[in-house]
Design a protein around this motif. Structure first.
Motif, PDB file in Angstrom:
ATOM      1  N   CYS A 216     -42.185 -36.657  27.808  1.00 48.09           N
ATOM      2  CA  CYS A 216     -43.239 -35.888  28.461  1.00 48.09           C
ATOM      3  C   CYS A 216     -42.664 -34.587  29.039  1.00 48.09           C
ATOM      4  O   CYS A 216     -43.291 -33.521  28.927  1.00 48.09           O
ATOM      5  CB  CYS A 216     -43.893 -36.724  29.555  1.00 48.09           C
ATOM      6  N   THR A 217     -41.477 -34.664  29.616  1.00 46.95           N
ATOM      7  CA  THR A 217     -40.816 -33.472  30.150  1.00 46.95           C
ATOM      8  C   THR A 217     -40.544 -32.475  29.024  1.00 46.95           C
ATOM      9  O   THR A 217     -40.778 -31.271  29.174  1.00 46.95           O
ATOM     10  CB  THR A 217     -39.489 -33.851  30.838  1.00 46.95           C
ATOM     11  N   HIS A 218     -40.080 -32.981  27.900  1.00 43.96           N
ATOM     12  CA  HIS A 218     -39.822 -32.129  26.735  1.00 43.96           C
ATOM     13  C   HIS A 218     -41.098 -31.412  26.287  1.00 43.96           C
ATOM     14  O   HIS A 218     -41.078 -30.210  26.008  1.00 43.96           O
ATOM     15  CB  HIS A 218     -39.246 -32.979  25.603  1.00 43.96           C
ATOM     16  N   GLU A 219     -42.198 -32.128  26.241  1.00 38.48           N
ATOM     17  CA  GLU A 219     -43.475 -31.526  25.841  1.00 38.48           C
ATOM     18  C   GLU A 219     -43.946 -30.487  26.861  1.00 38.48           C
ATOM     19  O   GLU A 219     -44.479 -29.449  26.495  1.00 38.48           O
ATOM     20  CB  GLU A 219     -44.546 -32.606  25.653  1.00 38.48           C
ATOM     21  N   LEU A 220     -43.746 -30.767  28.141  1.00 36.58           N
ATOM     22  CA  LEU A 220     -44.125 -29.802  29.184  1.00 36.58           C
ATOM     23  C   LEU A 220     -43.342 -28.504  29.048  1.00 36.58           C
ATOM     24  O   LEU A 220     -43.895 -27.412  29.171  1.00 36.58           O
ATOM     25  CB  LEU A 220     -43.889 -30.397  30.573  1.00 36.58           C
ATOM     26  N   ILE A 221     -42.052 -28.632  28.801  1.00 34.70           N
ATOM     27  CA  ILE A 221     -41.206 -27.449  28.679  1.00 34.70           C
ATOM     28  C   ILE A 221     -41.598 -26.616  27.465  1.00 34.70           C
ATOM     29  O   ILE A 221     -41.464 -25.400  27.472  1.00 34.70           O
ATOM     30  CB  ILE A 221     -39.722 -27.855  28.629  1.00 34.70           C
ATOM     31  N   ARG A 222     -42.123 -27.263  26.440  1.00 36.26           N
ATOM     32  CA  ARG A 222     -42.503 -26.553  25.218  1.00 36.26           C
ATOM     33  C   ARG A 222     -43.832 -25.811  25.349  1.00 36.26           C
ATOM     34  O   ARG A 222     -44.181 -25.013  24.481  1.00 36.26           O
ATOM     35  CB  ARG A 222     -42.574 -27.537  24.053  1.00 36.26           C
ATOM     36  N   LEU A 223     -44.581 -26.031  26.426  1.00 31.48           N
ATOM     37  CA  LEU A 223     -45.835 -25.303  26.613  1.00 31.48           C
ATOM     38  C   LEU A 223     -45.533 -23.816  26.774  1.00 31.48           C
ATOM     39  O   LEU A 223     -44.607 -23.445  27.490  1.00 31.48           O
ATOM     40  CB  LEU A 223     -46.574 -25.811  27.855  1.00 31.48           C
ATOM     41  N   PRO A 224     -46.309 -22.966  26.132  1.00 23.41           N
ATOM     42  CA  PRO A 224     -46.040 -21.520  26.220  1.00 23.41           C
ATOM     43  C   PRO A 224     -45.991 -20.998  27.655  1.00 23.41           C
ATOM     44  O   PRO A 224     -45.128 -20.185  27.987  1.00 23.41           O
ATOM     45  CB  PRO A 224     -47.208 -20.892  25.453  1.00 23.41           C
ATOM     46  N   ILE A 225     -46.868 -21.455  28.511  1.00 22.08           N
ATOM     47  CA  ILE A 225     -46.889 -20.965  29.889  1.00 22.08           C
ATOM     48  C   ILE A 225     -45.602 -21.357  30.618  1.00 22.08           C
ATOM     49  O   ILE A 225     -45.075 -20.596  31.424  1.00 22.08           O
ATOM     50  CB  ILE A 225     -48.148 -21.455  30.647  1.00 22.08           C
ATOM     51  N   LYS A 226     -45.084 -22.529  30.322  1.00 20.33           N
ATOM     52  CA  LYS A 226     -43.834 -22.972  30.949  1.00 20.33           C
ATOM     53  C   LYS A 226     -42.665 -22.165  30.409  1.00 20.33           C
ATOM     54  O   LYS A 226     -41.755 -21.816  31.141  1.00 20.33           O
ATOM     55  CB  LYS A 226     -43.584 -24.471  30.709  1.00 20.33           C
ATOM     56  N   GLN A 227     -42.690 -21.861  29.109  1.00 26.82           N
ATOM     57  CA  GLN A 227     -41.615 -21.060  28.535  1.00 26.82           C
ATOM     58  C   GLN A 227     -41.597 -19.668  29.166  1.00 26.82           C
ATOM     59  O   GLN A 227     -40.537 -19.128  29.455  1.00 26.82           O
ATOM     60  CB  GLN A 227     -41.772 -20.967  27.023  1.00 26.82           C
ATOM     61  N   GLN A 228     -42.770 -19.114  29.402  1.00 22.43           N
ATOM     62  CA  GLN A 228     -42.851 -17.803  30.041  1.00 22.43           C
ATOM     63  C   GLN A 228     -42.293 -17.870  31.459  1.00 22.43           C
ATOM     64  O   GLN A 228     -41.554 -16.992  31.885  1.00 22.43           O
ATOM     65  CB  GLN A 228     -44.295 -17.307  30.068  1.00 22.43           C
ATOM     66  N   ALA A 229     -42.654 -18.910  32.187  1.00 26.18           N
ATOM     67  CA  ALA A 229     -42.175 -19.057  33.563  1.00 26.18           C
ATOM     68  C   ALA A 229     -40.658 -19.237  33.594  1.00 26.18           C
ATOM     69  O   ALA A 229     -39.972 -18.647  34.434  1.00 26.18           O
ATOM     70  CB  ALA A 229     -42.866 -20.234  34.242  1.00 26.18           C
ATOM     71  N   LEU A 230     -40.133 -20.043  32.669  1.00 23.98           N
ATOM     72  CA  LEU A 230     -38.689 -20.250  32.620  1.00 23.98           C
ATOM     73  C   LEU A 230     -37.970 -18.956  32.241  1.00 23.98           C
ATOM     74  O   LEU A 230     -36.928 -18.628  32.811  1.00 23.98           O
ATOM     75  CB  LEU A 230     -38.340 -21.364  31.625  1.00 23.98           C
ATOM     76  N   ALA A 231     -38.534 -18.215  31.293  1.00 31.48           N
ATOM     77  CA  ALA A 231     -37.930 -16.946  30.890  1.00 31.48           C
ATOM     78  C   ALA A 231     -37.938 -15.958  32.047  1.00 31.48           C
ATOM     79  O   ALA A 231     -36.966 -15.250  32.285  1.00 31.48           O
ATOM     80  CB  ALA A 231     -38.672 -16.368  29.685  1.00 31.48           C
ATOM     81  N   ARG A 232     -39.046 -15.920  32.788  1.00 35.97           N
ATOM     82  CA  ARG A 232     -39.148 -15.016  33.934  1.00 35.97           C
ATOM     83  C   ARG A 232     -38.127 -15.399  35.002  1.00 35.97           C
ATOM     84  O   ARG A 232     -37.457 -14.545  35.571  1.00 35.97           O
ATOM     85  CB  ARG A 232     -40.565 -15.055  34.513  1.00 35.97           C
TER      86      ARG A 232
END
Length: 86
Positions: free
Chosen positions: A53-69
């Motif tokens: 579930c954590t892996h799927e959450l991290i793969r969400l585009p909004i999460k990727q944007q937040a992590l990149a930011r």
């Protein structure tokens, strides 16, 4: 400008279903801690479910944007610290 009133018509957003699933998996694992009769196999399966579930959450585009930011912000902070000697 004293008479200017601004309204916001935003609606409350509901959490993503994966977030609810994540919280449920986490709650289950915490419950497992309190029950000594739960097998190691069941605990490991619960941990695997949380991991997936954590892996799927991290793969969400909004999460990727937040992590990149966040990563970008940290890089900028490190550069500034280097420049200013902080």
């Amino acid at each position: 400008m004293a008479g200017l009133h601004i309204r916001c018509n935003s609606l409350p957003c509901s959490p993503h279903p994966l977030l609810s699933a994540y919280q449920e998996h986490l709650r289950t694992l915490k419950d497992f801690e309190a029950i000594s009769s739960i097998s190691v196999s069941n605990k490991l399966n619960g941990l695997l479910d949380l991991h997936d579930c954590t892996h799927e959450l991290i793969r969400l585009p909004i999460k990727q944007q937040a992590l990149a930011r966040e990563y970008s912000d940290k890089c900028v902070d490190n550069i500034l610290k280097g420049l200013w000697g902080s």
